[in-house]
Enzyme design. Structure first.
Site, PDB file in Angstrom:
ATOM      1  N   SER A   1     111.328  76.102  -8.725  1.00  0.00           N
ATOM      2  CA  SER A   1     111.215  75.731 -10.133  1.00  0.00           C
ATOM      3  C   SER A   1     111.066  77.010 -10.948  1.00  0.00           C
ATOM      4  O   SER A   1     111.235  78.106 -10.410  1.00  0.00           O
ATOM      5  CB  SER A   1     110.067  74.762 -10.347  1.00  0.00           C
ATOM      6  OG  SER A   1     108.863  75.399 -10.091  1.00  0.00           O
ATOM      7  N   LEU A   2     110.781  76.891 -12.204  1.00  0.00           N
ATOM      8  CA  LEU A   2     110.723  78.065 -13.074  1.00  0.00           C
ATOM      9  C   LEU A   2     109.312  78.262 -13.595  1.00  0.00           C
ATOM     10  O   LEU A   2     108.604  77.296 -13.861  1.00  0.00           O
ATOM     11  CB  LEU A   2     111.655  77.874 -14.279  1.00  0.00           C
ATOM     12  CG  LEU A   2     113.155  77.842 -14.012  1.00  0.00           C
ATOM     13  CD1 LEU A   2     113.900  77.401 -15.263  1.00  0.00           C
ATOM     14  CD2 LEU A   2     113.632  79.218 -13.567  1.00  0.00           C
TER      15      LEU A   2
ATOM     16  N   ASP B   1     117.143  68.877 -20.409  1.00  0.00           N
ATOM     17  CA  ASP B   1     116.082  68.051 -19.838  1.00  0.00           C
ATOM     18  C   ASP B   1     116.673  66.907 -19.024  1.00  0.00           C
ATOM     19  O   ASP B   1     116.922  65.823 -19.520  1.00  0.00           O
ATOM     20  CB  ASP B   1     115.209  67.499 -20.978  1.00  0.00           C
ATOM     21  CG  ASP B   1     113.877  67.011 -20.457  1.00  0.00           C
ATOM     22  OD1 ASP B   1     113.583  67.245 -19.269  1.00  0.00           O
ATOM     23  OD2 ASP B   1     113.132  66.404 -21.243  1.00  0.00           O
TER      24      ASP B   1
ATOM     25  N   CYS C   1     104.941  30.697 -25.257  1.00  0.00           N
ATOM     26  CA  CYS C   1     104.322  31.607 -26.225  1.00  0.00           C
ATOM     27  C   CYS C   1     105.416  32.146 -27.148  1.00  0.00           C
ATOM     28  O   CYS C   1     106.410  32.699 -26.684  1.00  0.00           O
ATOM     29  CB  CYS C   1     103.636  32.749 -25.491  1.00  0.00           C
ATOM     30  SG  CYS C   1     102.940  33.991 -26.574  1.00  0.00           S
TER      31      CYS C   1
ATOM     32  N   CYS D   1     100.126  37.175 -20.634  1.00  0.00           N
ATOM     33  CA  CYS D   1     100.144  35.783 -21.041  1.00  0.00           C
ATOM     34  C   CYS D   1     101.200  35.112 -20.155  1.00  0.00           C
ATOM     35  O   CYS D   1     102.307  35.618 -20.023  1.00  0.00           O
ATOM     36  CB  CYS D   1     100.560  35.686 -22.509  1.00  0.00           C
ATOM     37  SG  CYS D   1     100.791  34.000 -23.046  1.00  0.00           S
TER      38      CYS D   1
ATOM     39  N   LYS E   1     109.681  77.363 -23.451  1.00  0.00           N
ATOM     40  CA  LYS E   1     109.840  75.977 -23.904  1.00  0.00           C
ATOM     41  C   LYS E   1     109.498  75.766 -25.369  1.00  0.00           C
ATOM     42  O   LYS E   1     108.737  76.525 -25.959  1.00  0.00           O
ATOM     43  CB  LYS E   1     108.988  75.063 -23.013  1.00  0.00           C
ATOM     44  CG  LYS E   1     109.494  75.088 -21.572  1.00  0.00           C
ATOM     45  CD  LYS E   1     108.631  74.313 -20.613  1.00  0.00           C
ATOM     46  CE  LYS E   1     108.819  72.836 -20.669  1.00  0.00           C
ATOM     47  NZ  LYS E   1     108.130  72.158 -19.543  1.00  0.00           N
TER      48      LYS E   1
ATOM     49  N   GLU F   1     120.026  80.547 -21.696  1.00  0.00           N
ATOM     50  CA  GLU F   1     120.725  79.261 -21.556  1.00  0.00           C
ATOM     51  C   GLU F   1     119.836  78.150 -22.081  1.00  0.00           C
ATOM     52  O   GLU F   1     118.627  78.277 -22.057  1.00  0.00           O
ATOM     53  CB  GLU F   1     121.006  79.005 -20.062  1.00  0.00           C
ATOM     54  CG  GLU F   1     121.793  80.115 -19.406  1.00  0.00           C
ATOM     55  CD  GLU F   1     121.742  80.061 -17.874  1.00  0.00           C
ATOM     56  OE1 GLU F   1     121.370  79.001 -17.331  1.00  0.00           O
ATOM     57  OE2 GLU F   1     122.061  81.072 -17.248  1.00  0.00           O
TER      58      GLU F   1
ATOM     59  N   CYS G   1      99.307  32.898 -28.734  1.00  0.00           N
ATOM     60  CA  CYS G   1      99.237  31.464 -28.447  1.00  0.00           C
ATOM     61  C   CYS G   1      97.865  31.009 -27.958  1.00  0.00           C
ATOM     62  O   CYS G   1      97.625  29.814 -27.802  1.00  0.00           O
ATOM     63  CB  CYS G   1     100.307  31.077 -27.423  1.00  0.00           C
ATOM     64  SG  CYS G   1      99.930  31.699 -25.771  1.00  0.00           S
TER      65      CYS G   1
ATOM     66  N   TYR H   1     124.642  75.601 -13.823  1.00  0.00           N
ATOM     67  CA  TYR H   1     123.975  76.790 -14.335  1.00  0.00           C
ATOM     68  C   TYR H   1     123.674  77.877 -13.295  1.00  0.00           C
ATOM     69  O   TYR H   1     123.149  78.917 -13.638  1.00  0.00           O
ATOM     70  CB  TYR H   1     122.715  76.439 -15.112  1.00  0.00           C
ATOM     71  CG  TYR H   1     121.701  75.577 -14.396  1.00  0.00           C
ATOM     72  CD1 TYR H   1     121.129  75.974 -13.198  1.00  0.00           C
ATOM     73  CD2 TYR H   1     121.295  74.369 -14.955  1.00  0.00           C
ATOM     74  CE1 TYR H   1     120.192  75.192 -12.566  1.00  0.00           C
ATOM     75  CE2 TYR H   1     120.364  73.571 -14.320  1.00  0.00           C
ATOM     76  CZ  TYR H   1     119.805  73.994 -13.125  1.00  0.00           C
ATOM     77  OH  TYR H   1     118.883  73.217 -12.495  1.00  0.00           O
TER      78      TYR H   1
ATOM     79  N   CYS I   1      95.573  35.280 -25.183  1.00  0.00           N
ATOM     80  CA  CYS I   1      96.790  35.757 -25.826  1.00  0.00           C
ATOM     81  C   CYS I   1      96.606  35.730 -27.344  1.00  0.00           C
ATOM     82  O   CYS I   1      96.263  34.688 -27.907  1.00  0.00           O
ATOM     83  CB  CYS I   1      97.990  34.889 -25.430  1.00  0.00           C
ATOM     84  SG  CYS I   1      99.490  35.348 -26.329  1.00  0.00           S
TER      85      CYS I   1
ATOM     86  N   LYS J   1     117.676  74.920 -21.834  1.00  0.00           N
ATOM     87  CA  LYS J   1     117.010  74.224 -20.731  1.00  0.00           C
ATOM     88  C   LYS J   1     117.224  72.735 -20.961  1.00  0.00           C
ATOM     89  O   LYS J   1     116.553  72.106 -21.766  1.00  0.00           O
ATOM     90  CB  LYS J   1     115.529  74.569 -20.695  1.00  0.00           C
ATOM     91  CG  LYS J   1     114.823  73.977 -19.483  1.00  0.00           C
ATOM     92  CD  LYS J   1     113.428  74.553 -19.342  1.00  0.00           C
ATOM     93  CE  LYS J   1     112.745  74.045 -18.092  1.00  0.00           C
ATOM     94  NZ  LYS J   1     112.722  72.594 -17.934  1.00  0.00           N
TER      95      LYS J   1
END
Ligand code: IVH
Length: 690
Positions: free
Chosen positions: A80-81, A116, A426, A421, A312, A112, A406, A225, A403, A114
């Protein structure tokens, strides 16, 4: 709390969030909150290196692979980074690297976006796509080749080039466009399924579907990438490799060069400015050393390379007053607390309400009306209350027991945080129930989508004439459950806004036609919690009539004896049939002439050619989707499972089968290839036993 306790607490908390993020794809906190916890952990470990254990989240990458796909060991680990939200830290990082490798201000980076989504690795041998996998724990991932083959951005064969004879490994990010994500969620809701929380989860979920023909319908893309290759043609610069990737036929991220902190900051600002107008989500930028020899020199830590940094974007936040906590009843009856907020602007829109998920969450955050709270919008995620800001809550929050719509007493299944419920009439659930009832996978009533359902709810009054005493009201009333659509008259439909002779007739014909649907669909259409299409089919096959099921549902323990029905499903079915209103609904269907019997294959023991046989499918078959073949085999009485063991009777093998085939061979389990399958099917069809 002393530092040591906090350390243990952080490890446990982060581990839990890892599981939610990587394995369940249902994160509960934003990336930024996660990073804050993580940072605190790292700080503590730096102060107390002797505390660090091998199982600390700082020592491992991501989540373990989940079980339904075959596991592959990455030839090159997927790291990972390191990441930061701070400009100062990026500059410090750059200066440190520059000093370390002695480039004196001339270190060059690529910058570049990032994106998601989720990381994937793609292997090409002799120019052909041979393996695609998820990151998993960084060392081992899941083999999702069949699913990645459906992604149009990925060439199945590379364009000709010096790489054509070699084995290369491409890394990239699988993602969904915002448009595609929106459309997918719309159709999910239309079909009565839970929408995905965000494009990232939706991509992760889609790539792990077992039916690749379903994956093919999902709007998944991949940006390439990174490229790992040995040949001289691959050069010594990452930027050259990005160009090569493009020539090979990949979609490559839009990158730029930078040689100092200022340039990195400019690229970051430019992308942050574009963030809300791009057709997909990005959560920052990735800065990478361009020279691959310098990368080598810099090396990696246990988790991440020293030569790259994710810089980020900050989650967008706002502070506002929590005016009240109200309750909302969802389609499935889930009752969730909602924060009623003093309207506040956040990321371009005005926020007035936000879900608080459940009572535990409210307790965890210590929330109550009258105090100020922090709202956060991370990426496309709907804004969320993430913390208390100032002030004390007025009183203690008590979750409702009835509820709010109802008045029905709520149920909270053991081990679940949500109260529900279970009154099918309802009003808050009614709209969703109607839409689900008529949806494609259920009664399949064409023309009865959300819009028409809304018209019906607004304009139609039904009378209970001839419906008997089971119904609660004697007088004209609005629709109370999906059973009422069967008493609609031509005049009533004709009177709806936008309807004319033909359209009214079409709708009523479609409603009429739905009465012939198989019990499997009827059971699914009833909307019993936890009874999806698959379980409904199993129940229909087992019981053959609704009456049989209803009778057995009085003793839910007996339901558990059926394959695929666990205690939770049994309990839910029991609860459903115990409620008078639900019985009234079923009675309406019966009186309307809805089919309560099943044509699903014969259930008499002994008549099914594959009764008692356990079958596993692996690889991709030419003439079949996995779902269809599984359904077929089940209709012959087979038990179709996901993993090969000594108990497996045979494994049906398609192309690109991997470890399941190997395992079958090792255990001496019978292997059936597609050709043989095609010969066997007609025999099974004729009732010949396997
Ligand atoms: S390079 C060893 N480049 O971010 C370096 N990653 O938080 C490998 N990501 O696992 C990653 N865009 O899923 C790289 N342009 C990009 C990226 C990118 C998104 C993701 C990737 C990675 C995660 C790390």
């Amino acid at each position: 709390m002393n530092a040591r306790d906090r350390y243990e607490q952080l490890k446990a908390e982060i581990r839990q969030h890892n599981e939610l993020y990587y394995e369940k794809a249902t994160p509960e906190i934003s990336d930024q909150q996660y990073d804050e916890l993580y940072r605190e952990l790292v700080d503590l470990e730096e102060k107390h290196p002797d505390w660090v254990t091998p199982d600390s989240p700082t020592q491992e990458v991501g989540g373990a692979p989940s079980s339904s796909f075959e596991t592959v060991t990455h030839r090159i680990p997927m790291m990972s980074l390191s990441n930061t939200y701070s400009e100062d830290e990026v500059r410090e990082w750059h200066e440190r690297l520059d000093r370390e490798v002695g480039t004196t201000g001339h270190l060059r980076y690529t910058c570049e976006p990032k994106v998601d989504g989720i990381a994937v690795t793609l292997r090409y041998e002799q120019g052909r796509f041979t393996l695609g996998a998820t990151r998993g724990d960084g060392r081992e991932g899941e083999d999702i080749t069949v699913n990645l083959r459906t992604v149009k951005d990925l060439p199945s064969t590379l364009k000709q080039g010096p790489w054509s004879g070699e084995t290369i490994e491409v890394r990239g990010e699988a993602y969904m466009t915002l448009d595609g994500f929106g459309a997918l969620n719309e159709s999910r809701e239309e079909a009565g399924l839970e929408p995905f929380a965000n494009p990232r989860n939706s991509t992760a979920g889609s790539l792990k579907l077992l039916d690749s023909s379903e994956v093919a319908k999902r709007p998944i893309h991949v940006w390439a990438y990174e490229l790992h290759a040995e040949g001289d043609w691959a050069g010594t610069l990452h930027s050259e490799r990005l160009k090569a990737l493009k020539q090979m036929g990949f979609a490559v991220v839009d990158w730029d060069f930078a040689s100092d902190g200022d340039a990195i900051q400019r690229y970051w600002s430019k992308l942050e400015g574009q963030r809300n107008s791009l057709p997909y989500e990005i959560d920052g930028i990735v800065v990478k050393v361009d020279d691959l020899r310098l990368r080598e020199e810099l090396g990696t830590t246990a988790k991440a390379p020293r030569w790259a940094m994710a810089y980020k974007f900050k989650a967008q936040r706002a502070v506002t007053t929590l005016n009240a906590i109200t309750q909302q009843v969802g389609r499935t009856g889930a009752v969730t607390p909602v924060a009623e907020l003093e309207p506040v602007k956040l990321a371009g829109s005005t926020i007035r309400r936000s879900t608080l998920h459940n009572a535990d969450e409210i307790r965890r955050l210590g929330l109550g009306p009258g105090m100020k709270v922090v709202l956060e919008k991370a990426g496309d995620v709907i804004p969320k209350v993430i913390a208390r800001a100032e002030g004390e809550p007025e009183g203690h929050y008590e979750p409702p027991t009835e509820c709010p719509v109802c008045g029905e007493e709520l149920v909270q299944p053991e081990g679940e945080v949500i109260r529900r419920c279970i009154n099918i009439s309802c009003p808050a659930m009614l709209r969703g129930r109607l839409v689900h009832f008529a949806s494609r996978g259920a009664m399949d009533i064409e023309g009865l989508g959300e819009k028409t359902v809304d018209l019906l709810l607004e304009h139609i009054e039904v009378t209970d004439e001839g419906q008997g005493s089971l119904l609660l009201d004697e007088e004209a009333r609005t629709i109370t459950d999906p059973g009422d659509i069967y008493s609609l008259t031509h005049e009533q439909v004709l009177a709806l806004p936008g309807f004319a002779e033909i359209s009214a007739k079409n709708l009523l014909d479609a409603i009429e036609a739905s009465k012939k649907q198989d019990l499997a669909r009827v059971l699914f259409a009833l909307g019993i919690r936890m009874v999806g299409a698959g379980v409904a089919r199993t129940l229909a096959r087992h019981f053959q009539t609704l009456d049989n099921l209803q009778e057995t549902a009085k003793t839910p323990e007996k339901l558990v004896e059926i394959d695929e029905v666990g205690p939770k499903i049994a309990e839910s079915i029991g609860e459903f049939f115990a409620l008078d209103r639900n019985l009234a609904f079923i009675e309406k269907l019966r009186r309307a002439g809805v089919n309560f019997g099943s044509e699903e294959e014969i259930s008499e023991v002994g008549h099914q050619p594959l009764e008692g046989k356990t079958v596993v499918l692996t690889g991709s078959l030419e003439g079949w989707t996995r779902d269809d073949l599984s359904a077929k085999l089940r209709s012959f009485g087979a038990n179709v499972t996901g993993s090969v063991s000594k108990k497996t009777d045979f494994v049906i093998v398609g192309e690109a089968a991997g470890s399941k085939l190997a395992k079958a061979e090792k255990l001496g389990v019978r292997v059936i290839l597609e050709d043989e399958l095609n010969e066997l099917l007609p025999k099974w069809e004729a009732g010949e036993e396997a």
